[in-house]
Design an enzyme around this catalytic site. Sequence first.
Site, PDB file in Angstrom:
ATOM      1  N   GLN A 151       0.856  -1.193   0.000  1.00 14.32           N
ATOM      2  CA  GLN A 151       0.000   0.000   0.000  1.00 14.32           C
ATOM      3  C   GLN A 151       0.892   1.244   0.000  1.00 14.32           C
ATOM      4  OE1 GLN A 151      -1.868   0.675   3.725  1.00 14.32           O
ATOM      5  NE2 GLN A 151      -3.753   1.468   2.861  1.00 14.32           N
ATOM      6  N   GLU A 175      -8.965  -2.092   5.664  1.00 14.96           N
ATOM      7  CA  GLU A 175      -7.785  -2.164   6.522  1.00 14.96           C
ATOM      8  C   GLU A 175      -8.198  -2.171   7.999  1.00 14.96           C
ATOM      9  OE1 GLU A 175      -4.944   0.872   5.668  1.00 14.96           O
ATOM     10  OE2 GLU A 175      -3.396  -0.076   6.885  1.00 14.96           O
ATOM     11  N   SER A 197       0.713   6.610   2.461  1.00 15.90           N
ATOM     12  CA  SER A 197       1.292   7.643   3.332  1.00 15.90           C
ATOM     13  C   SER A 197       2.511   8.300   2.704  1.00 15.90           C
ATOM     14  CB  SER A 197       1.701   7.027   4.669  1.00 15.90           C
ATOM     15  OG  SER A 197       0.637   6.336   5.238  1.00 15.90           O
ATOM     16  N   GLU A 211      -6.622   8.838  17.405  1.00 18.96           N
ATOM     17  CA  GLU A 211      -7.384  10.099  17.329  1.00 18.96           C
ATOM     18  C   GLU A 211      -8.272  10.095  16.087  1.00 18.96           C
ATOM     19  OE1 GLU A 211      -4.126   9.904  17.960  1.00 18.96           O
ATOM     20  OE2 GLU A 211      -4.226  10.449  20.083  1.00 18.96           O
TER      21      GLU A 211
HETATM   22  C1  LIG Z   1       3.359  -0.558  11.590  1.00 15.79           C
HETATM   23  C2  LIG Z   1       2.874   0.438  10.551  1.00 15.79           C
HETATM   24  C3  LIG Z   1       2.604   0.015   9.265  1.00 15.79           C
HETATM   25  C4  LIG Z   1       2.156   0.925   8.291  1.00 15.79           C
HETATM   26  N1  LIG Z   1       1.948   0.474   7.010  1.00 15.79           N
HETATM   27  C5  LIG Z   1       1.603   1.358   6.055  1.00 15.79           C
HETATM   28  C6  LIG Z   1       1.504   0.934   4.674  1.00 15.79           C
HETATM   29  O1  LIG Z   1       1.704  -0.248   4.351  1.00 15.79           O
HETATM   30  N2  LIG Z   1       1.197   1.838   3.731  1.00 15.79           N
HETATM   31  C7  LIG Z   1       0.969   3.158   4.032  1.00 15.79           C
HETATM   32  O2  LIG Z   1       0.683   3.923   3.105  1.00 15.79           O
HETATM   33  N3  LIG Z   1       1.071   3.604   5.325  1.00 15.79           N
HETATM   34  C8  LIG Z   1       1.394   2.737   6.326  1.00 15.79           C
HETATM   35  N4  LIG Z   1       1.520   3.178   7.638  1.00 15.79           N
HETATM   36  C9  LIG Z   1       1.353   4.613   7.907  1.00 15.79           C
HETATM   37  C10 LIG Z   1       0.146   4.980   8.752  1.00 15.79           C
HETATM   38  O3  LIG Z   1      -1.040   4.843   7.999  1.00 15.79           O
HETATM   39  C11 LIG Z   1       0.381   6.442   9.213  1.00 15.79           C
HETATM   40  O4  LIG Z   1       1.517   6.427  10.062  1.00 15.79           O
HETATM   41  C12 LIG Z   1      -0.812   6.971   9.978  1.00 15.79           C
HETATM   42  O5  LIG Z   1      -1.900   7.197   9.117  1.00 15.79           O
HETATM   43  C13 LIG Z   1      -0.491   8.298  10.713  1.00 15.79           C
HETATM   44  O6  LIG Z   1       0.108   9.225   9.860  1.00 15.79           O
HETATM   45  P1  LIG Z   1       1.465   9.981  10.288  1.00 15.79           P
HETATM   46  O7  LIG Z   1       2.449   8.956  10.725  1.00 15.79           O
HETATM   47  O8  LIG Z   1       1.836  10.885   9.169  1.00 15.79           O
HETATM   48  O9  LIG Z   1       1.073  10.834  11.583  1.00 15.79           O
HETATM   49  P2  LIG Z   1       0.371  12.247  11.588  1.00 15.79           P
HETATM   50  O10 LIG Z   1      -0.819  12.228  10.706  1.00 15.79           O
HETATM   51  O11 LIG Z   1       1.395  13.303  11.361  1.00 15.79           O
HETATM   52  O12 LIG Z   1      -0.139  12.342  13.086  1.00 15.79           O
HETATM   53  C14 LIG Z   1       0.660  12.816  14.174  1.00 15.79           C
HETATM   54  C15 LIG Z   1      -0.227  12.907  15.411  1.00 15.79           C
HETATM   55  O13 LIG Z   1      -1.249  13.908  15.203  1.00 15.79           O
HETATM   56  C16 LIG Z   1      -2.538  13.354  15.443  1.00 15.79           C
HETATM   57  N5  LIG Z   1      -3.528  13.907  14.499  1.00 15.79           N
HETATM   58  C17 LIG Z   1      -3.359  14.108  13.175  1.00 15.79           C
HETATM   59  N6  LIG Z   1      -4.489  14.603  12.609  1.00 15.79           N
HETATM   60  C18 LIG Z   1      -5.398  14.704  13.612  1.00 15.79           C
HETATM   61  C19 LIG Z   1      -6.756  15.127  13.657  1.00 15.79           C
HETATM   62  N7  LIG Z   1      -7.397  15.547  12.556  1.00 15.79           N
HETATM   63  N8  LIG Z   1      -7.392  15.090  14.858  1.00 15.79           N
HETATM   64  C20 LIG Z   1      -6.748  14.674  15.977  1.00 15.79           C
HETATM   65  N9  LIG Z   1      -5.446  14.257  15.992  1.00 15.79           N
HETATM   66  C21 LIG Z   1      -4.797  14.266  14.826  1.00 15.79           C
HETATM   67  C22 LIG Z   1      -2.365  11.871  15.182  1.00 15.79           C
HETATM   68  O14 LIG Z   1      -3.352  11.099  15.824  1.00 15.79           O
HETATM   69  C23 LIG Z   1      -0.964  11.607  15.731  1.00 15.79           C
HETATM   70  O15 LIG Z   1      -1.008  11.431  17.127  1.00 15.79           O
HETATM   71  C24 LIG Z   1       1.956   2.284   8.628  1.00 15.79           C
HETATM   72  C25 LIG Z   1       2.224   2.731   9.947  1.00 15.79           C
HETATM   73  C26 LIG Z   1       2.688   1.822  10.904  1.00 15.79           C
HETATM   74  C27 LIG Z   1       2.971   2.313  12.306  1.00 15.79           C
END
Ligand SMILES: Cc1cc2nc3c(=O)[nH]c(=O)nc-3n(C[C@H](O)[C@H](O)[C@H](O)COP(=O)(O)OP(=O)(O)OC[C@H]3O[C@@H](n4cnc5c(N)ncnc54)[C@H](O)[C@@H]3O)c2cc1C
Length: 422
Positions: free
Chosen positions: A119, A237, A122, A390
């Site tokens: 996928q 998912e 991100s 969240e």
């Molecule tokens: C083990 C693992 C496997 C993964 N596998 C995949 C994959 O295969 N493919 C892929 O594309 N992605 C993958 N991901 C990525 C995952 O989907 C993202 O890490 C996740 O969506 C959060 O995005 P971010 O890391 O950019 O955090 P951010 O979006 O930057 O968030 C940072 C913090 O801000 C908070 N926050 C953000 N927006 C809001 C809001 N509107 N309201 C309240 N709080 C908020 C969040 O909850 C978090 O605490 C994976 C992640 C992990 C940990």
Amino acid sequence: MTASAPGGTQRPSPALVRAELAAWVRENWDPDMTLRDWRELLLASGWAVPSWPQRWYGRGLPAWADELVAAELIRLGAVGVPVGSGSWLAAPTILAHGSDKLKDRLLRPILTGEQTWCQLFSEPGAGSDLAGLSTSARLDGDTWVINGQKVWNTSAHHADMGMLLARTDSDVPKHQGITYFALPMSQPGIEVRQLRQMNFHASFNEVFLTDARVPQDNVVGEVGQGWGAALTTLAYERRFSALQRPSYSAAPGRALDAARAEANDHFATYSWYPQRAGRADLVIEHARRAGVSNDPVIRQAVARLLTMQRVSTWTAERARVARTLGARPGAEGSIGKLAASNIARESARVHAMIAAAAGLLSGPDSAFGGLIAEVLVSVPAQSIAGGTDEIQKNILAEKVLGLPAEVKVDRDVPFSQLRHRG
Ligand SMILES: Cc1cc2nc3c(=O)[nH]c(=O)nc-3n(C[C@H](O)[C@H](O)[C@H](O)COP(=O)(O)OP(=O)(O)OC[C@H]3O[C@@H](n4cnc5c(N)ncnc54)[C@H](O)[C@@H]3O)c2cc1C
């Protein structure tokens, strides 16, 4: 009526589906055929994904039949379709949004196990705010040319295909200019770099796309309409975040050997996922081994954790039964995902209480051959992967409780005019 005759006057019952499947398996299963040949038979019979239409390897049965048939095939000593992002995420998205030509071309190799998927959603600047992604796609003749960077992409280092979201129009609001592509991963424009995690595993990657190419025919759905398809993938998912490794029969046989090898290969990437979930199953034994099982404070903490876990199991079971009875999937995906995060965090806290200073030790000589140390550094991932806690709370608040929606000032502004993109 038979379970293969949708639209009959009677609804097919789980008992009828089980009986008909058992008869078909008795007649057709031969553990010495190749796994590929067996899966071709499954596809032709419609038992591969029984809820899908007959034209695409199903029987038009209700959605509950998929879970039931997958479990029954294993109970009968046979094998079902492969596990992984291909069958759990890409296939249902392509089925729901792809053209018939795309379904004809892409679904079969997913279900036979010939092609694996990852996928590519991100980005460094777009996770929770996925619609803010900036990887771009530009049409050049009959090929889309992709430039940008993805991150956190589980299994991208050995996937054949990627579910790619890219921006094809920056002059419309952010949700409207996104297109969903089926990206062939093996090509010069794609560089995959594995990321080493704090638990020493390396299951996800950075993916750099520099003039990577996708045939025009590989658009899933319509150009610019990829957000709807992305939501389908994300819903699956959440629903499948707790899927387990299939426990294939240990009996000899070519198809079984190949299925076990395929599962070993797939789950090697996920060997730390049980630790990520907190290993609540180990707390009692951990307390005994550490000589603290009579400590009233530890006992209280263990009881609280196991109560949370039991309640969550019942909620999941209620949802499963409701699906079997034909109910539409509801909030249980988000509720289950949140509960899994709470249990994982609580479990890590209880393990840390039990281990005390020894919890700082890692490696094979530490508690449970290093598993407890792995729990403590893996649990944070549980509340991030597949949408953070969240975000699940926002979904529940808005979609289930009907609370006012989060204020979104960037929703109607063309993507190119958003200030932080400049
Ligand atoms: C083990 C693992 C496997 C993964 N596998 C995949 C994959 O295969 N493919 C892929 O594309 N992605 C993958 N991901 C990525 C995952 O989907 C993202 O890490 C996740 O969506 C959060 O995005 P971010 O890391 O950019 O955090 P951010 O979006 O930057 O968030 C940072 C913090 O801000 C908070 N926050 C953000 N927006 C809001 C809001 N509107 N309201 C309240 N709080 C908020 C969040 O909850 C978090 O605490 C994976 C992640 C992990 C940990």
